[in-house]
Design a protein around this motif. Structure first.
Motif, mmCIF file in Angstrom:
data_model
loop_
_atom_site.group_PDB
_atom_site.id
_atom_site.type_symbol
_atom_site.label_atom_id
_atom_site.label_comp_id
_atom_site.label_asym_id
_atom_site.label_seq_id
_atom_site.Cartn_x
_atom_site.Cartn_y
_atom_site.Cartn_z
ATOM 1 N N ALA A 1 0.744 -1.181 0.013
ATOM 2 C CA ALA A 1 -0.156 -0.107 0.128
ATOM 3 C C ALA A 1 0.862 1.319 0.105
ATOM 4 C CB ALA A 1 -1.072 0.085 1.132
ATOM 5 N N PHE A 2 1.744 1.366 0.932
ATOM 6 C CA PHE A 2 2.734 2.578 0.891
ATOM 7 C C PHE A 2 3.539 2.687 -0.262
ATOM 8 C CE2 PHE A 2 2.037 2.168 5.567
ATOM 9 C CZ PHE A 2 1.267 3.569 5.625
ATOM 10 N N MET B 1 9.876 8.195 -3.749
ATOM 11 C CA MET B 1 10.479 6.602 -3.745
ATOM 12 C C MET B 1 9.709 6.262 -2.172
ATOM 13 S SD MET B 1 12.104 5.066 -6.079
ATOM 14 C CE MET B 1 13.289 4.160 -5.296
ATOM 15 N N SER B 2 9.595 5.150 -2.192
ATOM 16 C CA SER B 2 9.142 4.363 -0.832
ATOM 17 C C SER B 2 10.209 4.391 0.040
ATOM 18 C CB SER B 2 8.431 3.018 -0.749
ATOM 19 O OG SER B 2 9.288 2.046 -1.446
ATOM 20 N N ALA C 1 3.523 5.871 -2.618
ATOM 21 C CA ALA C 1 4.652 6.489 -3.153
ATOM 22 C C ALA C 1 4.749 6.769 -4.659
ATOM 23 C CB ALA C 1 6.178 5.858 -2.781
ATOM 24 N N LEU C 2 4.396 5.514 -5.445
ATOM 25 C CA LEU C 2 4.173 5.598 -6.839
ATOM 26 C C LEU C 2 3.194 6.639 -7.355
ATOM 27 C CD1 LEU C 2 5.177 4.396 -9.516
ATOM 28 C CD2 LEU C 2 3.165 2.667 -9.307
ATOM 29 N N ILE D 1 8.735 2.345 -11.574
ATOM 30 C CA ILE D 1 8.010 1.333 -11.212
ATOM 31 C C ILE D 1 9.054 0.240 -11.116
ATOM 32 C CG2 ILE D 1 6.504 -0.408 -12.254
ATOM 33 C CD1 ILE D 1 4.763 1.763 -13.484
ATOM 34 N N LEU D 2 10.267 0.301 -11.816
ATOM 35 C CA LEU D 2 11.081 -0.689 -12.009
ATOM 36 C C LEU D 2 12.070 -0.731 -10.846
ATOM 37 C CD1 LEU D 2 12.910 -2.817 -13.592
ATOM 38 C CD2 LEU D 2 14.352 -0.948 -14.470
#
Length: 379
Positions: free
Chosen positions: A141-142, A152-153, A146-147, A170-171
């Motif tokens: 979820a986090f 960035m998480s 962040a996305l 995403i990568l």
């Protein structure tokens, strides 16, 4: 009638800790004895590969933290999230060191003849699956949040710029998840086995209390009663031995857990004073990870506290038996049981703190005390 996945699993393998050991096997922590020589080599490579992934995450996150050393919020955020990884990484090292001792203990327990109900076995499995699912959901979820926010998480060094495009972001999240999630599964597998072993001890102590209370002396069946009493004493001695060996195996493991919770609480308290209310997402993130850490620590302390209570209950159960009608020699033996039960079975964190509810409260207090000292020093 349709059987669930767990039901089919238990029909295949009826061991006490069958689900936990299978989980450990799949995460590279428990090589089965039936593996061939080539399979053992492949499994050893698999073990090292997962350890390499966790180490890679720690290195990448460490470099990322250093790159943002001037941003206090980012540094604390990274440390808070990396603390979870350091926690299970050190636990995994301890598990590897003590694995052979643990295997011998489990083999002895499973060959002891003790019985564990099917409901208890399913509870052991369901707990592991639940805590794995909840933690994966929180992290996922986090990461999605962040996305969505274009951040960035966790800040980590990567050979490309994660913020250059959505695909890069995403990568980067996929790479970090691939590195950290197998290690998290290892942590949950270890936690499931440890909790299952403590629950086993508690269940057997409850059963032993019932056996002692049900002992009734009748002249015609004296030999039967003496045999039952002798078996109960032997079982009590055996359970005391199991508890002592478990404490020796897991004392460093629980010490790491206790220290991690204290540092986590202190770090989150500091972040509450550094991060403004306007950064509500960061605050929620810190609180979510803190709650997961506290719940995991509480489960250990609760089970440790239950072990103390049930082992002390042996003395009361012995006293509540019909000992007044017993022969003198049996009364003397029962007195020895009562005296032995005065020293409860326990688990400790590094031999310095008992695993109980009081220790959990003390860890919270220590975390706040450290924060208060740091806060006064800064001000």
């Amino acid at each position: 009638m349709t059987l669930s996945v767990l039901d089919r699993f238990y029909l295949i393998d009826d061991g006490f800790f069958s689900f936990n050991l299978k989980y450990l096997f799949f995460v590279g922590l428990w090589p089965e004895k039936t593996l061939t020589r080539n399979q053992k080599i492949l499994y050893k490579m698999y073990e090292h590969f997962i350890s390499f992934l966790t180490t890679t995450f720690i290195v990448l996150a460490g470099i990322g933290t250093y790159q943002h050393k001037d941003d206090l919020v980012v540094v604390f955020c990274n440390i808070d999230k990396c603390l979870v990884v350091y926690n299970f990484f050190f636990k995994t090292i301890i598990f590897f060191i003590k694995r052979n001792q643990l295997r011998d203990l489990i083999d002895e327990i499973e060959s002891s003849g003790d019985e564990v109900t099917e409901e208890r076995k399913k509870l052991m499995a369901n707990y592991v699956m639940f805590i794995t699912g909840v933690t994966a959901a929180v992290i996922g979820a986090f990461s999605l949040l962040a996305l969505f926010e274009g951040t960035m998480s966790i800040e980590a060094w990567l050979p490309f710029d994660p913020m250059e495009s959505l695909m890069n972001q995403i990568l980067s999240l996929e790479i970090l998840a691939f590195c950290v999630f197998p290690g998290l599964c290892r942590a949950f597998a270890m936690q499931g086995l440890v909790c299952s072993m403590i629950m086993y001890l508690c269940d057997q102590l409850i059963h032993l209390q019932k056996e002692l209370r049900d002992l009734t002396y009748v002249k015609e069946t004296e030999m039967v009663m003496r045999t039952k009493f002798k078996n109960a004493i032997r079982k009590h001695i055996r359970l005391m031995g199991y508890s002592g060996r478990m404490e020796n195996i897991f004392k460093e493991y629980f010490l790491v857990q206790n220290l991690a919770v204290t540092v986590e609480l202190c770090l989150n308290a500091v972040m509450m004073t550094v991060v403004g209310v306007q950064q509500i997402t960061l605050l929620i993130t810190f609180l979510a990870y803190l709650m997961l850490a506290l719940v995991n620590a509480y489960i250990y302390c609760y089970l440790g506290n239950e072990l103390i209570i049930q082992s002390q209950g042996i003395a009361l159960a012995a006293y509540e038996s019909t000992w007044t009608s017993w022969p003198v020699d049996l009364q003397k033996d029962l007195l020895i049981v009562i005296l032995a039960a005065q020293r409860p079975l326990k688990l400790s964190a590094g031999g310095m703190a008992l695993l109980c509810i009081q220790t959990f409260s003390q860890a919270l207090y220590n975390g706040y005390s450290i924060f208060a000292v740091l806060n006064d020093a800064v001000n």
